[in-house]
Design a protein around this motif. Sequence first.
Motif, PDB file in Angstrom:
ATOM      1  N   LEU A  80      86.333  17.070 -31.832  1.00  0.00           N
ATOM      2  CA  LEU A  80      86.288  15.898 -32.764  1.00  0.00           C
ATOM      3  C   LEU A  80      86.453  14.740 -32.276  1.00  0.00           C
ATOM      4  O   LEU A  80      86.134  13.504 -32.780  1.00  0.00           O
ATOM      5  N   PHE A  81      87.149  14.627 -30.954  1.00  0.00           N
ATOM      6  CA  PHE A  81      87.310  13.189 -30.457  1.00  0.00           C
ATOM      7  C   PHE A  81      86.143  12.388 -30.207  1.00  0.00           C
ATOM      8  O   PHE A  81      85.794  11.242 -30.720  1.00  0.00           O
ATOM      9  N   SER A 124      89.960  11.670 -40.813  1.00  0.00           N
ATOM     10  CA  SER A 124      90.902  12.911 -40.529  1.00  0.00           C
ATOM     11  C   SER A 124      91.026  13.756 -41.758  1.00  0.00           C
ATOM     12  O   SER A 124      90.861  14.996 -41.346  1.00  0.00           O
ATOM     13  N   GLY A 157      89.905  19.881 -30.856  1.00  0.00           N
ATOM     14  CA  GLY A 157      90.327  18.462 -30.894  1.00  0.00           C
ATOM     15  C   GLY A 157      89.534  17.668 -29.998  1.00  0.00           C
ATOM     16  O   GLY A 157      89.079  16.498 -30.406  1.00  0.00           O
ATOM     17  N   THR A 158      89.126  18.235 -28.940  1.00  0.00           N
ATOM     18  CA  THR A 158      88.385  17.573 -27.844  1.00  0.00           C
ATOM     19  C   THR A 158      86.681  17.180 -28.606  1.00  0.00           C
ATOM     20  O   THR A 158      86.377  16.118 -28.489  1.00  0.00           O
ATOM     21  N   SER A 212      93.588  15.587 -37.620  1.00  0.00           N
ATOM     22  CA  SER A 212      92.818  16.448 -38.058  1.00  0.00           C
ATOM     23  C   SER A 212      93.332  18.183 -37.818  1.00  0.00           C
ATOM     24  O   SER A 212      93.160  18.974 -38.382  1.00  0.00           O
ATOM     25  N   ALA A 236      91.626  12.738 -34.078  1.00  0.00           N
ATOM     26  CA  ALA A 236      91.599  14.209 -33.715  1.00  0.00           C
ATOM     27  C   ALA A 236      92.820  14.737 -33.748  1.00  0.00           C
ATOM     28  O   ALA A 236      93.038  15.894 -34.184  1.00  0.00           O
ATOM     29  N   TYR A 251      87.438  15.731 -41.416  1.00  0.00           N
ATOM     30  CA  TYR A 251      87.489  16.719 -40.348  1.00  0.00           C
ATOM     31  C   TYR A 251      88.400  17.947 -40.553  1.00  0.00           C
ATOM     32  O   TYR A 251      87.901  18.990 -39.779  1.00  0.00           O
TER      33      TYR A 251
END
Length: 207
Positions: free
Chosen positions: A198-199, A141, A195-196, A84, A81, A144
């Motif tokens: 993708l986590f 990474s 980011g959240t 990326s 995350a 994404y």
Amino acid sequence: RRLSKIGWVGWVSLGVIVAALLLAILGPIVAPYDPNTGDLSFANVGPFGSHLLGFDGQGRDVLSRLLVGARTTIFGAAFVAIVSVIIGSTLAITTAWFGGKIDAGVSVGIDVVFAFPGILLAILAAAVFGPSLFSAALALSIAYSPYVARVLRGAALKERAMAYIAALEVQGFGAWRLCVRHLLPNISSLIVAQGTILFGFAMVDLA
């Protein structure tokens, strides 16, 4: 003042996150049993005694496997995350600021990466660099990053066209200072949201 306005829900959520991180860090130390040692006579047996979560299909203690695997799951997904978001944000802001040929070239590169599924890149990375968590995380990474760049580019273009940016340019502010101190903070909420998201996807793909 900001911390006082979080409320009890925010504090509970923060406590859960901190607890998960501590378990990920200390998991191999506090795990009650060897996560890889199983007894088929206990296969799929439910919780009892000190085995709070029971056993899996191979008779291994589920709680121990959960504690030991948490480190790989959380930190591997966090790496994907963060990397990326950094790459995607950089591409988005660069293309939005300079436009023209740079924007067109980066857009073509993004479309090329879009053609390869993240899982396929992870498998190729494992074949080239060896089967390791780092190889898979690095490949994901890269896979994404275009998604982040595509979403953030629109927000960065909108922010680039704002009057305050033009006013600061007239005052002699350089591109680097404008992007880092003004443009980037104003799209930070969208960056955190990406980011959240993708986590969660990284957790599934790494598994």
